[in-house]
Write an enzyme that holds these catalytic residues in place. Sequence first.
Site, PDB file in Angstrom:
ATOM      1  N   LYS B  30      -2.576   8.144   4.091  1.00 16.00           N
ATOM      2  CA  LYS B  30      -2.300   7.657   2.737  1.00 16.00           C
ATOM      3  C   LYS B  30      -1.440   8.674   1.981  1.00 16.00           C
ATOM      4  CE  LYS B  30      -4.756   5.704  -1.321  1.00 16.00           C
ATOM      5  NZ  LYS B  30      -6.073   5.479  -1.941  1.00 16.00           N
ATOM      6  N   SER B 105      -6.945   0.705  -3.255  1.00 15.97           N
ATOM      7  CA  SER B 105      -5.590   1.186  -3.329  1.00 15.97           C
ATOM      8  C   SER B 105      -4.988   1.640  -1.991  1.00 15.97           C
ATOM      9  CB  SER B 105      -5.525   2.350  -4.317  1.00 15.97           C
ATOM     10  OG  SER B 105      -6.299   3.440  -3.830  1.00 15.97           O
ATOM     11  N   SER B 129     -11.538   2.010  -2.738  1.00 22.64           N
ATOM     12  CA  SER B 129     -10.163   1.951  -2.234  1.00 22.64           C
ATOM     13  C   SER B 129      -9.990   2.048  -0.723  1.00 22.64           C
ATOM     14  CB  SER B 129      -9.306   3.022  -2.909  1.00 22.64           C
ATOM     15  OG  SER B 129      -9.018   2.637  -4.235  1.00 22.64           O
TER      16      SER B 129
END
EC number: 6.3.5.7
Lengths: 506, 425
Positions: B30, B105, B129
């Site tokens: 990420k 996210s 997330s």
Amino acid sequence: MTAQALEQRDFAVVIGLEVHVQLETATKIFCGCSTDAADDEQPNTRTCPTCLGLPGALPVLNEGAVEAAVKVGKALDADIPEQTRFHRKNYYYPDLPKNFQITQYDAPICQDGTLEFSVEGETREVDIRRAHLEEDPGSIKHVRDGTGNLDSRTVAIDRADYTLVDYNRAGTPLMEIVTQPDFRSPSEVRSFLNKLEEVLEYLGIFDSTRDGSLRIDANLSLVPADEIRDDGSISEEVLEAANRTEVKNISSHKGAEKALTYEASRQRNLVQRGKTVEQETRHFNEAHGSTVSMRTKEEEKDYRYFREADLPPLQVAGWKETIDIPELPDARRERFREEYGLDAESASKLTSTKEVADFYEQVAETFDPDLAATWVADNLLGELNYRDMAIEDIDGRLDEFARLVELVAEDEITTKNAEEVVLRRMLDDEMAPDDVIDEEGLGKADDDAVGTAVEEAIEENPDAVEDYHSGEGGALNFLVGQVMQKTGGSADPGSVNGMLREKLDE
Amino acid sequence: MSADLNIFVTEETLDSDADGPLSGKTVAVKDNISTEGLRTTCGSAMLDDYVPPYDATVVERLKNAGATIVGKANMDEFGMGSTTETSAFGATKNPVDPERVPGGSSGGSAAAVAAGEADLALGTDTGGSVRNPAAFCGVVGIKPTYGLVSRYGLVAYANSLEQIGPFAPTVEEAAELLDVIAGPDANDATTHDEGADSDYASAADGDVDGLTIGVPTELVEGADDRVVETFEAALSDLEAQGAETTEVSLESVGHAVQAYYVIAMSEASSNLARFDGVRYGKSGGYDGNWNESFARAREEGFGAEVKRRVLLGTYALSAGYHDKYYKKAQDARAWVAQDFDAAFEEVDVLASPTMPVLPPKLGESLDDPLQLYLTDANTVPVNLANLPAISVPAGEAEGLPVGLQLIGPKFGEETIVRAASAVEN
């Protein structure tokens, strides 16, 4: 009495301090970077992701800084909590890498302490409200465009074209010591700061020679003199009612006295002219000795304090018991008077720093404490002071100075030569005392050599001998001088005098 | 086809010479996890040219384990969102149905695994997330106990809530990745000794015989019927394997979403303060004093959702409002933690649908942030209580994946891995 004079008499000065001291730890408070700034260090070289506040970097508490703070707490007789924790103080400033400062808020490492100090022969005590740990921000320079070195282009912010930031200082452990508004004069502030610094140095956690190691913000207000109670205290309401100014940018004891003297008379003048004192922040201009309004008409700052979740609370309940502090200056002074029979002045001089006191005690261990006191307090400190040196500069040469005292104690050289020749050359040329004596031929002449010189002097100066016998007082002194010359000053004038009389009166 | 899904912000390979448990495996990371020499944007224009000079601890551990990093995965800007639509680099599409969001996210990370762009992925979970996109993309995602995995190098959104967690196609592979990244780190003072020599992977044995699973009624009631149906079918399957299910009540969770957002936004307002144009984002050339310059840099560098959260967080911490919002939220957080503690006196794990809804279509949820925040109802209580949780595919509804969430007590990763592996059976 004029109305003006009345006004002047009717107001008293009230001062409270926030003193920021850099703690002398090996590494910064939340990372492993050194706190030691090299003289020629380049900006932004003593940094890492944490003290630069890089995205993702995390603080890890340096327990050495907490230990130092606990020492301060013990010296100030303050309360140490069961648990200490950290908060974020949020504000935007370019020297602040994260735009928040990690500091302490509701559980400072020290609370409710006191410090005793003396001012003009009287003992005063000031209450310490709290003392907490925090990280030092970086430093900034406002610069004008142009050629030439940076220092020559460093200017006040309103004249600058740009601002440079250096994060080398960022993360240096700071302790903010907050006093109650207990000071009643600028000179009290100066005495307090002297005492505080002395204590911090004794604790071995503070280096006053470091640039920016001590920074002071002071609050000053005038209150009606008759509102001061008999015990010197003032009610909260009276304090609240008085408009106060906060004076920033004070970096020395002398500066504090100067800034606050200026500020007190500025406020007095306003009051005398029937004007009100603005509640504001003022900047001390050291060069001009005056304070200037910072013209920030901001409402009270809201720092939005909240817990720093990256640092778990630290249990410090037992630390006060396990961390030892050395004998503090007052106690040591008292002991020097008792143990070594020193007078107040010598005891005070010999405890002025921990290093001097340690040095003295090592010398006094082997020699007559009185002689050692004279040598260290008067001769050595005087000569060091004259050369702008400190006892630390002769660290490691204790043996040599002990030897000098030994030579004097055992009558190997005259006091005069020891002071005027040997000590000076030891400091100026870094020589050992015996080497100075050899080179200068200062060894106290043995009795044979002095005897020969006495005989020679009598033989070579028949006129003086005659004068002596006819009762002229100056003749003997002349002959003593001759003998001293022949022995290169190494003879003891008193004994030469005696030997001459003996010979001449035979 | 995968390029069209907009999975990566930066697609670049970092090989590792090390021989370890992840040798030969590809991992998507990420884009809020710092990679030395490889730009780390957090999905924000503010950081579009920021190249970290250091590796996050988890990246170092990936490299030491022999993993090959294949790129930096797209995400909602600074992790603020649940659809990966707030990224300054455009939305990521769901590999299962490109008209739908992948969740967020960590949408890029989940999509990378679902689309086969990477064998494994790392995401971060502040309020769901990791679990949310795992559920929407039909993969496994784990949110570890707070303090199990080092956050050093993770660009903070809400630092008291978030953890880095693994994505994988299967529970066992996710647990393997967790084994690599878990354990204490001298650079993160909130890490614990737990996880030092963990073997979560071998807990993926599918043995739920005798396990007690609590089902919090509050976390099922509001969910979409199609989701509930799939969830209940999966529970029956676990019962068939010898598990026992029982209804429990977590009264406090009704306040969890509000408490979560107050805390997360408050922390964000402080964590993101450093992005002021001096060292990050566009800087210089602005008129006015430096406060005005900071404001301009932030106005230009941050997207709408980030601004909203920073403003609300600043407000919640302000004098006069601090007690009404921030402090109250902390009290609610403590209550939620207590509720979970009480529940774990009775049961081994708790189960709920990970998301109360099916993945929405792209663009559908952007207009109503409040409605979107409410879809975090099942995931945020876990972060408030610092607990571990896993989302595992429970089946499909109308061709779309449904995730089942299993929550364990603190450092109960083995238990949730074991239970989740039984869901795969």
